[in-house]
Design an enzyme around this catalytic site. Structure first.
Site, mmCIF file in Angstrom:
data_model
loop_
_atom_site.group_PDB
_atom_site.id
_atom_site.type_symbol
_atom_site.label_atom_id
_atom_site.label_comp_id
_atom_site.label_asym_id
_atom_site.label_seq_id
_atom_site.Cartn_x
_atom_site.Cartn_y
_atom_site.Cartn_z
ATOM 1 N N ASP A 12 33.334 23.875 -37.855
ATOM 2 C CA ASP A 12 33.829 25.047 -37.121
ATOM 3 C C ASP A 12 32.892 26.242 -37.200
ATOM 4 O OD1 ASP A 12 36.216 23.559 -36.654
ATOM 5 O OD2 ASP A 12 36.818 24.045 -38.698
ATOM 6 N N LYS A 15 29.012 25.326 -33.475
ATOM 7 C CA LYS A 15 27.866 24.494 -33.062
ATOM 8 C C LYS A 15 27.768 24.437 -31.542
ATOM 9 C CE LYS A 15 29.531 20.960 -35.408
ATOM 10 N NZ LYS A 15 30.521 21.526 -36.309
ATOM 11 N N GLY A 16 28.959 24.429 -30.892
ATOM 12 C CA GLY A 16 29.026 24.276 -29.441
ATOM 13 C C GLY A 16 28.148 25.282 -28.711
ATOM 14 N N ASN A 37 38.329 14.073 -34.241
ATOM 15 C CA ASN A 37 38.671 15.061 -35.275
ATOM 16 C C ASN A 37 37.897 16.348 -35.027
ATOM 17 O OD1 ASN A 37 36.335 13.582 -35.826
ATOM 18 N ND2 ASN A 37 36.612 13.568 -38.040
ATOM 19 N N ALA A 38 36.814 16.244 -34.261
ATOM 20 C CA ALA A 38 36.011 17.426 -33.923
ATOM 21 C C ALA A 38 36.631 18.139 -32.737
ATOM 22 C CB ALA A 38 34.603 16.981 -33.569
ATOM 23 N N GLY A 39 36.182 19.339 -32.494
ATOM 24 C CA GLY A 39 36.652 20.044 -31.310
ATOM 25 C C GLY A 39 35.687 21.132 -30.951
ATOM 26 N N HIS A 40 35.319 21.211 -29.702
ATOM 27 C CA HIS A 40 34.552 22.374 -29.291
ATOM 28 C C HIS A 40 35.004 22.855 -27.920
ATOM 29 C CE1 HIS A 40 31.861 18.946 -28.149
ATOM 30 N NE2 HIS A 40 31.959 19.558 -27.000
ATOM 31 N N THR A 41 34.934 24.165 -27.802
ATOM 32 C CA THR A 41 35.415 24.797 -26.581
ATOM 33 C C THR A 41 34.216 25.296 -25.787
ATOM 34 O OG1 THR A 41 37.265 25.534 -27.906
ATOM 35 C CG2 THR A 41 37.014 26.582 -25.764
ATOM 36 N N GLN A 220 31.766 17.866 -37.299
ATOM 37 C CA GLN A 220 32.018 18.197 -38.710
ATOM 38 C C GLN A 220 30.757 18.854 -39.293
ATOM 39 O OE1 GLN A 220 33.012 14.739 -37.734
ATOM 40 N NE2 GLN A 220 34.742 15.884 -37.026
ATOM 41 N N ARG A 301 42.551 28.592 -40.695
ATOM 42 C CA ARG A 301 41.452 28.184 -41.576
ATOM 43 C C ARG A 301 41.393 29.067 -42.808
ATOM 44 N NH1 ARG A 301 37.636 27.975 -36.323
ATOM 45 N NH2 ARG A 301 38.339 25.981 -35.537
HETATM 46 P P1 IMP Z 1 39.338 13.566 -41.092
HETATM 47 O O1 IMP Z 1 37.957 13.716 -40.543
HETATM 48 O O2 IMP Z 1 40.406 13.739 -40.039
HETATM 49 O O3 IMP Z 1 39.521 12.329 -41.901
HETATM 50 O O4 IMP Z 1 39.591 14.790 -42.121
HETATM 51 C C1 IMP Z 1 38.893 14.885 -43.342
HETATM 52 C C2 IMP Z 1 38.549 16.339 -43.664
HETATM 53 O O5 IMP Z 1 37.587 16.815 -42.744
HETATM 54 C C3 IMP Z 1 39.734 17.288 -43.559
HETATM 55 O O6 IMP Z 1 39.601 18.303 -44.538
HETATM 56 C C4 IMP Z 1 39.583 17.882 -42.177
HETATM 57 O O7 IMP Z 1 40.204 19.134 -42.070
HETATM 58 C C5 IMP Z 1 38.079 17.993 -42.094
HETATM 59 N N1 IMP Z 1 37.570 17.969 -40.722
HETATM 60 C C6 IMP Z 1 37.468 16.916 -39.896
HETATM 61 N N2 IMP Z 1 36.942 17.269 -38.719
HETATM 62 C C7 IMP Z 1 36.677 18.571 -38.806
HETATM 63 C C8 IMP Z 1 36.074 19.521 -37.900
HETATM 64 O O8 IMP Z 1 35.666 19.213 -36.775
HETATM 65 N N3 IMP Z 1 35.975 20.786 -38.372
HETATM 66 C C9 IMP Z 1 36.375 21.139 -39.611
HETATM 67 N N4 IMP Z 1 36.924 20.308 -40.483
HETATM 68 C C10 IMP Z 1 37.074 19.029 -40.085
#
Ligand code: IMP
Length: 420
Positions: A12, A15-16, A37-41, A220, A301
Site C-alpha cells: 500500500d 506503487k500504482g 489480495n493486491a489492489g490498486h486504483t 504486496q 491501516r
Molecule cells: P494474504 O496475502 O491474503 O495471505 O495475507 C497475508 C498478509 O499480507 C496479511 O497481513 C495481509 O494483510 C497482507 N497483504 C496481502 N496483500 C496485501 C497488499 O496488497 N497490501 C498490504 N498488505 C497485504
C-alpha cells in the site's frame, strides 16, 4: 529494458502511481506475484478503476498486460475486472495470462478462512482471498494451473483436489464442495479466458530481444515476502526482486532499474511486528490525512513513522537502484515529523533490521525529529524547489537508505509527482 516497481515495506505504498508513470510508454506491464489480495486504483479521465489482478498497462492502448506465471489467479475476479474495463470503453485484447499461473479455486478461499479461524489469536490477518492455500497446493504439487483449464485432465484434477479438501472440511464440520459444480463453473471461465492464455515466457523474451520496454509490477511488498518479510505475518509469495525472475521467467541479467516504493510515513494491514507504529493520536491523524483504509478489504491501516532501518533493508534485499517516496505532501501537513534512524537493542544502537519478532520486541526505535509544515507542494516539479524542511527530510532519508530518491509523490493526482 526491464524495470521493476516493488513495495518497500508492508504494501500500500502507492506503487500504482509509479507503475502508471512508467507504463505510459511501456510495451508490456507484467504482474509477477500474488493475486487479488493486491489492489490498486487508477483514475483515468475521471473514471476510477480498482484493479486487483489485471496489470495497470491494460488501459494504455498498445501496452500488453501480462499476468505472469508467479501469480495466482481467481478467474471469477479476473473476468469481473475484464468486464469493468470493457464497460468503460477500453479493450482487453492486450491481456495475456500465463498458462503456468495457478488457479485459485473456491475451496482455497474456504481453506484460507478456516485456517485463520483455527489460528485464533495468532491469526495472520490475511485478505481471505485464498492466496496462501493456492500457493500451498502449488508447492505441494497438486495445484491446478490456468493452462489446465484447456486440458482434458482438468476435470479429474478438480475431482481429486475436491475429494482431498472435503476430507478436511468434513473433519472441521464445514460445508463440503461439489466437484461437478466447480467443473461447470470453471469451464465457463475457460471459454472466456481461452484467447488470453499462453506461454508468457516466450512473449516476454521475444520482447526483450526486440529491446521493448517492460515494467514488472510488484504486488504486496518487501516485508511481506515469504522469505524476507516478517514471517509468519507475510503473504505466501515473493514480492521481492527474486520473485520477478521466478514469477515471469525473466533472468536477472535483463533487469535494469529496480524501484522500491515507500511512503513518507509507513502503514501496515494485518498482524505482525511494526516498530514505528503509532497507536495514538499521531497514527490516527496520519490515517485520516493519508486515507489509509484498505483498497481490497477496506480495513483501517496501522500507521506510523517512516523507518529508515527497514528502508535500508529493502534497498539491500532488492538491490534497489532508486526509491520512490509517496505522500510527501501528507506528512508535510504535520508540525513535526519523526524518522526512525536506528534500533536500540538493549543499549546497542545499530541499523541491523531483523524480521525476528523476539528481537524486534526488544528493540526501541531511535528517532530524529524534523520540522513539517511543507505547505502546498502539489505543483513543485523539482526536488531543489521544495521547501527547506522537506529537502532536509528527504536528504536524511536518502543518506540512511543508501539509494537515490528518483520519484517524489506530492499529491493525489497522477501529475503530482517529482521525477528526478
Ligand atoms: P494474504 O496475502 O491474503 O495471505 O495475507 C497475508 C498478509 O499480507 C496479511 O497481513 C495481509 O494483510 C497482507 N497483504 C496481502 N496483500 C496485501 C497488499 O496488497 N497490501 C498490504 N498488505 C497485504
Amino acid at each position: 529494458m526491464v524495470n521493476v516497481v516493488l513495495g518497500g515495506f508492508y504494501g500500500d505504498e502507492g506503487k500504482g502511481k509509479i507503475i502508471d508513470y512508467l507504463a505510459a510508454d511501456a510495451d508490456i506491464t507484467v504482474r509477477y506475484s500474488g493475486g487479488n489480495n493486491a489492489g490498486h486504483t487508477i483514475i483515468v479521465d475521471g473514471v476510477k478503476f480498482a484493479f486487483h489482478l489485471i496489470p495497470s498497462g491494460i488501459l494504455n492502448k498498445g501496452t500488453k498486460a501480462v499476468i505472469g506465471n508467479g501469480v495466482v489467479v481467481d478467474p471469477k475476479v479476473l473476468i469481473e475486472e475484464m468486464k469493468v474495463v470493457e464497460e468503460n470503453g477500453y479493450s482487453v485484447e492486450n491481456l495475456c495470462i500465463s498458462n503456468k499461473a495457478h488457479l485459485i479455486m473456491p475451496y482455497h478461499i474456504a481453506m484460507d478462512r478456516l485456517l485463520e479461524e483455527l489460528r485464533g489469536n495468532g491469526k495472520i490477518g490475511t485478505t481471505v482471498r485464498g492466496i496462501g492455500p493456492t500457493y500451498c497446493d502449488k508447492y505441494e504439487r497438486s495445484g491446478i494451473r490456468v493452462g489446465d483449464l484447456l486440458s482434458a485432465k482438468f476435470e479429474d484434477k478438480v475431482r481429486e483436489n475436491v475429494a482431498r479438501k472435503n476430507d478436511i472440511f468434513r473433519l472441521y464440520g464445514r460445508e463440503e464442495f461439489d466437484a461437478e459444480e466447480i467443473i461447470k463453473e470453471y469451464k465457463g471461465y475457460a471459454e472466456i479466458l481461452k484467447p488470453y492464455i499462453m506461454d508468457t515466457v516466450i512473449l516476454l523474451h521475444n520482447a526483450i530481444s526486440e529491446n521493448k520496454k517492460i515494467v514488472c509490477e510488484g504486488a504486496q511488498a518487501t516485508l511481506l515476502d515469504i522469505d524476507h518479510g516478517s514471517y509468519p505475518f507475510v503473504t505466501s509469495s515473493s514480492p521481492c526482486v527474486g520473485g520477478v525472475c521466478t514469477g515471469t521467467g525473466i533472468g536477472a541479467k535483463y533487469l535494469n532499474e529496480v524501484y522500491g516504493v515507500v511512503k513518507a510515513y509507513s502503514s501496515r494491514v494485518g498482524e505482525g511486528p511494526y516498530i514505528t507504529e503509532q497507536k495514538n493520536e499521531i497514527g490516527d491523524t496520519i490515517r485520516e490525512l493519508g486515507h489509509e483504509y484498505g483498497t481490497t478489504t477496506k480495513r483501517p491501516r496501522r500507521c506510523g513513522w517512516l523507518d529508515a532501518v527497514a528502508l535500508r533493508y529493502a534497498v539491500m534485499i532488492n538491490g534497489l537502484t532508486g526509491i520512490a517516496i509517496n505522500h510527501l505532501d501528507t506528512i508535510g501537513k504535520l508540525d513535526k515529523i519523526k524518522l526512525c534512524v536506528a534500533y536500540n537493542y538493549k543499549g546497542d544502537v545499530n541499523m541491523d533490521f531483523s524480521t525476528d519478532q523476539e528481537y524486534i520486541d526488544e528493540c526501541e526505535p531511535v528517532y530524529e525529529e524534523f520540522d513539517g509544515n511543507f505547505g502546498d507542494i502539489s505543483n513543485v516539479k523539482s526536488r531543489k524547489d521544495l521547501p527547506e524542511n522537506a529537502k532536509k527530510y528527504l536528504d536524511r532519508i536518502e543518506e540512511l537508505a543508501g539509494a537515490p530518491i528518483k520519484f517524489i509523490g506530492t499529491g493525489a493526482g497522477r501529475e503530482n509527482m517529482i521525477v528526478e
